[in-house]
Design a protein around this motif. Structure first.
Motif, mmCIF file in Angstrom:
data_model
loop_
_atom_site.group_PDB
_atom_site.id
_atom_site.type_symbol
_atom_site.label_atom_id
_atom_site.label_comp_id
_atom_site.label_asym_id
_atom_site.label_seq_id
_atom_site.Cartn_x
_atom_site.Cartn_y
_atom_site.Cartn_z
ATOM 1 N N HIS A 257 32.565 29.053 5.952
ATOM 2 C CA HIS A 257 31.540 28.023 6.192
ATOM 3 C C HIS A 257 30.140 28.634 6.257
ATOM 4 O O HIS A 257 29.374 28.383 7.198
ATOM 5 C CB HIS A 257 31.856 27.239 7.468
ATOM 6 N N VAL A 258 29.843 29.438 5.251
ATOM 7 C CA VAL A 258 28.513 30.028 5.144
ATOM 8 C C VAL A 258 27.561 28.981 4.577
ATOM 9 O O VAL A 258 27.862 28.330 3.571
ATOM 10 C CB VAL A 258 28.537 31.278 4.246
ATOM 11 N N GLU A 259 26.423 28.836 5.212
ATOM 12 C CA GLU A 259 25.447 27.835 4.792
ATOM 13 C C GLU A 259 24.394 28.405 3.854
ATOM 14 O O GLU A 259 24.000 27.773 2.879
ATOM 15 C CB GLU A 259 24.767 27.250 6.026
ATOM 16 N N ARG A 260 23.910 29.599 4.168
ATOM 17 C CA ARG A 260 22.872 30.228 3.350
ATOM 18 C C ARG A 260 23.095 31.729 3.280
ATOM 19 O O ARG A 260 23.575 32.349 4.228
ATOM 20 C CB ARG A 260 21.471 29.981 3.932
ATOM 21 N N VAL A 261 22.723 32.308 2.150
ATOM 22 C CA VAL A 261 22.712 33.760 1.978
ATOM 23 C C VAL A 261 21.384 34.122 1.335
ATOM 24 O O VAL A 261 20.968 33.477 0.361
ATOM 25 C CB VAL A 261 23.877 34.256 1.083
ATOM 26 N N SER A 262 20.714 35.121 1.859
ATOM 27 C CA SER A 262 19.441 35.531 1.269
ATOM 28 C C SER A 262 19.389 37.039 1.113
ATOM 29 O O SER A 262 19.916 37.791 1.936
ATOM 30 C CB SER A 262 18.264 35.059 2.127
ATOM 31 N N TYR A 263 18.761 37.452 0.025
ATOM 32 C CA TYR A 263 18.605 38.882 -0.252
ATOM 33 C C TYR A 263 17.532 39.068 -1.325
ATOM 34 O O TYR A 263 17.489 38.302 -2.295
ATOM 35 C CB TYR A 263 19.913 39.514 -0.738
ATOM 36 N N GLY A 264 16.694 40.067 -1.152
ATOM 37 C CA GLY A 264 15.722 40.422 -2.179
ATOM 38 C C GLY A 264 14.783 39.302 -2.565
ATOM 39 O O GLY A 264 14.403 39.195 -3.734
ATOM 40 N N GLY A 265 14.423 38.433 -1.604
ATOM 41 C CA GLY A 265 13.511 37.342 -1.918
ATOM 42 C C GLY A 265 14.154 36.166 -2.613
ATOM 43 O O GLY A 265 13.463 35.244 -3.058
ATOM 44 N N ARG A 266 15.492 36.145 -2.691
ATOM 45 C CA ARG A 266 16.214 35.017 -3.278
ATOM 46 C C ARG A 266 17.170 34.435 -2.250
ATOM 47 O O ARG A 266 17.611 35.127 -1.331
ATOM 48 C CB ARG A 266 16.979 35.436 -4.539
ATOM 49 N N GLU A 267 17.523 33.176 -2.461
ATOM 50 C CA GLU A 267 18.386 32.498 -1.501
ATOM 51 C C GLU A 267 19.398 31.612 -2.216
ATOM 52 O O GLU A 267 19.085 30.943 -3.205
ATOM 53 C CB GLU A 267 17.539 31.656 -0.541
ATOM 54 N N TRP A 268 20.613 31.600 -1.663
ATOM 55 C CA TRP A 268 21.672 30.686 -2.102
ATOM 56 C C TRP A 268 21.968 29.736 -0.953
ATOM 57 O O TRP A 268 21.982 30.143 0.217
ATOM 58 C CB TRP A 268 22.937 31.465 -2.468
ATOM 59 N N ARG A 269 22.223 28.456 -1.279
ATOM 60 C CA ARG A 269 22.566 27.461 -0.268
ATOM 61 C C ARG A 269 23.851 26.731 -0.641
ATOM 62 O O ARG A 269 24.061 26.382 -1.808
ATOM 63 C CB ARG A 269 21.440 26.441 -0.109
ATOM 64 N N ALA A 270 24.673 26.466 0.365
ATOM 65 C CA ALA A 270 25.910 25.709 0.154
ATOM 66 C C ALA A 270 25.591 24.251 -0.108
ATOM 67 O O ALA A 270 24.585 23.718 0.348
ATOM 68 C CB ALA A 270 26.809 25.825 1.378
#
Length: 303
Positions: A257-270
């Motif tokens: 149940h990960v909502e967001r992941v961010s790295y290197g100035g980029r972001e992924w959202r569920a």
């Protein structure tokens, strides 16, 4: 493999068989509705980092297993070629699903057999364990990285259909490039947004399961787990290791149940398209610092 049952074409037996098939189908449908809340299982997509348009779409469950297989390899210092061989093997043997059945006593992602010394049933059904055992055997194959994939896989598996591994090499190569971090922002999932009070603790436990002591996340702050990108492995650069961890978190997003992941100035959202966006696009201008730099991956669990 045992012969399938023969369909008896007489009135009543055939009607009984048809009714049983319909009942099983209904039960299966109801079970899926219960597990996924009336929705299909979330999908994941990996795209080519070379811009040639190649892509591969599969389920969140398959993605979770693929990420574990990759982490088991890189944590042992295995090269990307070894990871590609392992993924192609698991795609052929189980479709990257941790199945409880197979030919004779075969089990799990790689269809390993307890009777052949691969481990007991409980061990083989642990994807991290079974992947580790595969890499142990592959490492013992002289010159495996220079062999055709089918030959290398067969030296480990001893399958009755060795040429079948070849058809999975293209998608395995795409997955390996993304999940080892060589292809940045090339892996995304729809995810399954939702609440999970134990989210941060579960993320930390999953990191320890797949990466061992090589990844040491900091203490969780609220719903956020921050992972410092460790020193490069072999000739890798830090950003590659960072993208491996970021893609791993996305692959595990439905299970954890990960909502967001961010790295290197980029972001992924569920819950969205599964694409990675620049932090300014995802949250608005002026919030780049919230997206994590080149030295840390931020994993935010559901509220």
């Amino acid at each position: 493999m045992p012969e399938p049952p023969t369909l008896v074409r007489r009135g009543r037996p055939l009607r009984i068989g048809t009714a049983a098939a319909v009942l099983l189908a209904v039960v299966g449908y109801v079970a899926l509705q219960y597990v996924y809340g009336g929705k299909r299982e979330p999908q994941c997509t990996v795209v080519s980092g070379t811009g040639d348009g190649a892509s591969y779409t599969f389920t969140a469950g398959q993605a979770e297993n693929a990420a574990t297989v990759v982490a088991a390899g890189t944590s042992r210092g295995m090269p990307e070629r070894a990871v590609t061989i392992a993924l192609a093997t698991a795609l052929q043997e189980s479709g990257l699903r941790n199945i409880t059945h197979g030919d004779r006593d075969s089990l799990g992602l790689f269809q390993q057999r307890p009777s052949q010394g691969w481990g007991d049933q409980r061990q083989i059904m642990d994807p991290a364990y079974s992947a580790g055992r595969f890499y142990e055997h592959l490492a013992g194959v002289p010159g495996y990285s220079r062999l055709p994939l089918t030959v290398a896989a067969q030296r480990v598996q001893r399958s009755g259909y060795p040429q079948a591994y070849a058809k999975h090499e293209p998608e395995a190569a795409l997955l390996a490039a993304a999940l080892t971090g060589r292809a940045p922002a090339a892996f995304g999932c729809e995810g399954r947004p939702g609440t999970d009070p134990g989210g941060p603790a579960k993320v930390r436990a999953a990191l320890a399961r797949d990466f061992g002591g090589q990844v040491r996340p900091g203490a969780a702050r609220g719903r956020t787990v921050t992972v410092r990108v460790p020193a490069p492995l072999a000739d890798d650069r830090s950003p590659r290791r960072g993208w491996e961890l970021a893609h791993w978190a996305v692959a595990q997003s439905s299970a954890l149940h990960v909502e967001r992941v961010s790295y290197g100035g980029r972001e992924w959202r569920a819950g969205g398209s599964g694409e990675w966006r620049k932090v300014e696009e995802a949250r608005g201008a002026g919030s780049a610092k919230a997206g994590g730099g080149a030295d840390e991956v931020r994993i935010v669990t559901g509220q």
